[in-house]
Scaffold this active site. Structure first.
Site, mmCIF file in Angstrom:
data_model
loop_
_atom_site.group_PDB
_atom_site.id
_atom_site.type_symbol
_atom_site.label_atom_id
_atom_site.label_comp_id
_atom_site.label_asym_id
_atom_site.label_seq_id
_atom_site.Cartn_x
_atom_site.Cartn_y
_atom_site.Cartn_z
ATOM 1 N N GLY A 40 87.879 46.162 68.001
ATOM 2 C CA GLY A 40 87.767 47.325 68.872
ATOM 3 C C GLY A 40 87.018 47.074 70.166
ATOM 4 N N THR A 41 86.447 48.153 70.693
ATOM 5 C CA THR A 41 85.767 48.109 71.989
ATOM 6 C C THR A 41 84.615 47.112 71.997
ATOM 7 O OG1 THR A 41 86.364 50.372 72.570
ATOM 8 C CG2 THR A 41 84.414 49.458 73.631
ATOM 9 N N LYS A 51 77.573 41.069 77.168
ATOM 10 C CA LYS A 51 76.395 40.227 76.979
ATOM 11 C C LYS A 51 76.674 38.783 77.372
ATOM 12 C CE LYS A 51 74.931 44.060 75.405
ATOM 13 N NZ LYS A 51 75.698 45.273 75.775
ATOM 14 N N GLY A 114 98.082 55.329 64.847
ATOM 15 C CA GLY A 114 98.039 56.210 63.689
ATOM 16 C C GLY A 114 97.664 57.635 64.055
ATOM 17 N N GLY A 178 75.754 55.734 87.446
ATOM 18 C CA GLY A 178 75.251 55.943 86.100
ATOM 19 C C GLY A 178 74.080 55.042 85.792
ATOM 20 N N ASP A 305 81.119 56.383 66.804
ATOM 21 C CA ASP A 305 80.973 57.159 68.033
ATOM 22 C C ASP A 305 81.639 58.532 67.964
ATOM 23 O OD1 ASP A 305 79.624 55.014 69.030
ATOM 24 O OD2 ASP A 305 81.172 54.381 70.448
ATOM 25 N N HIS A 444 52.411 31.610 66.732
ATOM 26 C CA HIS A 444 51.873 31.491 68.093
ATOM 27 C C HIS A 444 52.387 30.206 68.725
ATOM 28 C CE1 HIS A 444 49.034 31.722 71.419
ATOM 29 N NE2 HIS A 444 48.751 30.443 71.197
#
Length: 467
Positions: A40-41, A51, A114, A178, A305, A444
């Protein structure tokens, strides 16, 4: 009862394919229906390619300051077509892996458009072409599509993020409309690739869902790199003429080579038979669901979503896996009762430079009695190493705690802080108190020490910060 599948899923994006994979693990027969490619998206037009482009921008930014580290490097131009091929290679590799995984689980993939059909006594169904596939349960996971505000999208001069990831040459100038996640990521990416960027946001700050102070830090850092940020500004129109776009704003016009409309995404709930099948749709386009993601039609669920809340691929994964387990339980294939993750426990990341990552409540949401600690990354050795000599470190790690109680929010801004937010999600999701985790030893030098330092401050024993 004669059914084709135990579960039919409409939409093969993050929520849909995660649901399919988990359901197949639990022994359900599954149909996964989508006219688009698996993934998908997120995989093809969103998370992954975006990214990859941001990584290319980071490489260019690193080369630009290489001499400050004592490294000789020559900064040349950017071949957008080659960056696109690099991004496509990442997508292709992941898509191949996903396709093989889906096939190995015995999932039936139906690569067609669908439409949901109502229960005829054999369960709800999804119609593709002239055939209806009946199932014991149906999950609708068709995702979302870009909001255009009625602007004349032509895919060449005025475009959404879908088209912006396919450009083969970078513009000299670009306007990004935006100041949410998508807009900020593209503005950060393009300015680092050498584009003159104007970023327009109608509200008074970038990333309105994040801590206001972190939004200000982000805006200042973008402005330092040359982004012209215009807050509280509305776009009233745009016209593409030849090789120019004229963007109309309240106080004048802006001429640019490209306008990116990145004002958010709308649920893709129209035209797939939902209302005809008796499913309630909110005015926003979101599918109305109960606390188990069940729609108003028996046996039909919605995920990702389509459901009101943060639009995040990993939220889609969580919804999909939850529904697979719930449906398996309802069909007698599993004895366990799944729990739906709360939206407030799901981390969010903006992969700009600097990155912004958060989970849980902001200080304002936690209320006036909340305890808030900010650890500035100027005191973190790893953060200093990541900065070029002479660059001021502006990153901050914020922890928010209920008065005397658990940690309810973790908010980060800085380079590479996305890698820390999973620890934040553990702290918030497990309702840990600072005292519970004060004894965990962080390596560290690492950025993760910033969370440890803020946590120690909440317990009253700050080490590398003034108390």
């Amino acid at each position: 009862m004669n059914r084709d599948f135990d579960l039919a899923i409409l939409g093969a994006g993050s929520a849909g394919y995660a649901c399919a994979l988990r359901a197949a693990q639990l022994g359900l027969s599954v149909a996964l229906i989508d006219e688009g490619p698996l993934g998908g998206t997120c995989l093809h037009r969103g998370c992954i390619p975006t990214k990859a482009w941001l990584q290319a921008a980071k490489v260019r930014r690193t080369v630009a300051k290489a001499s400050a580290f004592g490294v000789d490097a020559q900064l040349g131009g950017v071949e957008a077509g080659q960056v696109g091929r690099y991004a496509d290679g990442v997508v292709k590799s992941l898509h191949k892996g996903l396709t093989g995984l889906i096939s190995s689980r015995g999932i039936t993939v139906i690569p067609e458009r669908g439409v949901l059909t109502a229960d005829d006594g054999r369960g709800p169904g999804i119609e593709t072409g002239g055939r209806t596939h009946r199932a014991g349960a149906v999950v609708i996971a068709t995702g979302a599509s870009p909001i255009t505000l009625g602007l004349p999208i032509d895919g060449e001069r005025i475009m959404t993020s879908d088209q912006a990831l396919r450009i083969t040459s970078l513009p000299t100038r670009a306007v990004v409309l935006g100041g949410g996640v998508i807009g900020v990521e593209f503005a950060s990416m393009w300015v680092d690739l050498g584009v003159a960027v104007t970023l327009i946001e109608a509200t008074d700050r970038l990333l309105p869902a994040e801590e206001p102070g972190h939004s200000r830090i982000l805006a200042k850092e973008l402005a330092k790199r040359g982004v012209d940020i215009r807050l509280g500004t509305a776009v009233t129109g745009a016209v593409a003429t030849g090789d120019c776009v004229t963007v109309s704003v309240e106080d004048g016009e802006i001429d640019t080579d490209l306008l990116l409309v990145a004002v958010g995404r709308r649920p893709a709930s129209a035209g797939i038979g939902l209302e005809e099948a008796g499913i309630a749709i909110a005015s926003t386009g979101h599918v109305v669901v109960d606390d188990r993601l069940q729609t108003s039609a028996r046996g039909v669920f919605a995920a990702g979503d389509l459901v009101s809340g943060p639009q995040l691929a990993h939220r889609g994964y969580a919804h999909g896996m939850y529904l697979a387990e719930l449906i398996a339980q309802l069909q007698g294939r599993s004895d366990s009762t799944p729990a739906l993750p709360r939206d407030s426990d799901i981390a969010r990341v903006t992969y700009s430079s600097p990155q912004v990552a958060s989970v849980g409540l902001t200080a304002a949401q936690a209320g006036p009695d909340a305890e808030v600690v900010d650890y500035h990354l100027t005191g973190n050795g790893r953060a200093q190493i990541l900065r070029a000599p002479g660059e001021r470190e502006t990153g901050v790690a914020r922890l928010v705690r209920r008065a005397g109680g658990e940690i309810v929010g973790v908010h980060l801004v800085g380079e590479d802080v996305s890698e820390l937010i999973s620890e934040g999600a553990l702290l918030v999701g497990w309702q840990a108190t600072p005292e519970d985790v004060a004894g965990i030893v962080h390596p560290h030098p690492s950025l993760s020490e910033s969370i440890a330092e803020a946590n120690w401050a909440l317990t009253g024993r700050a080490l590398h910060m003034h108390s």
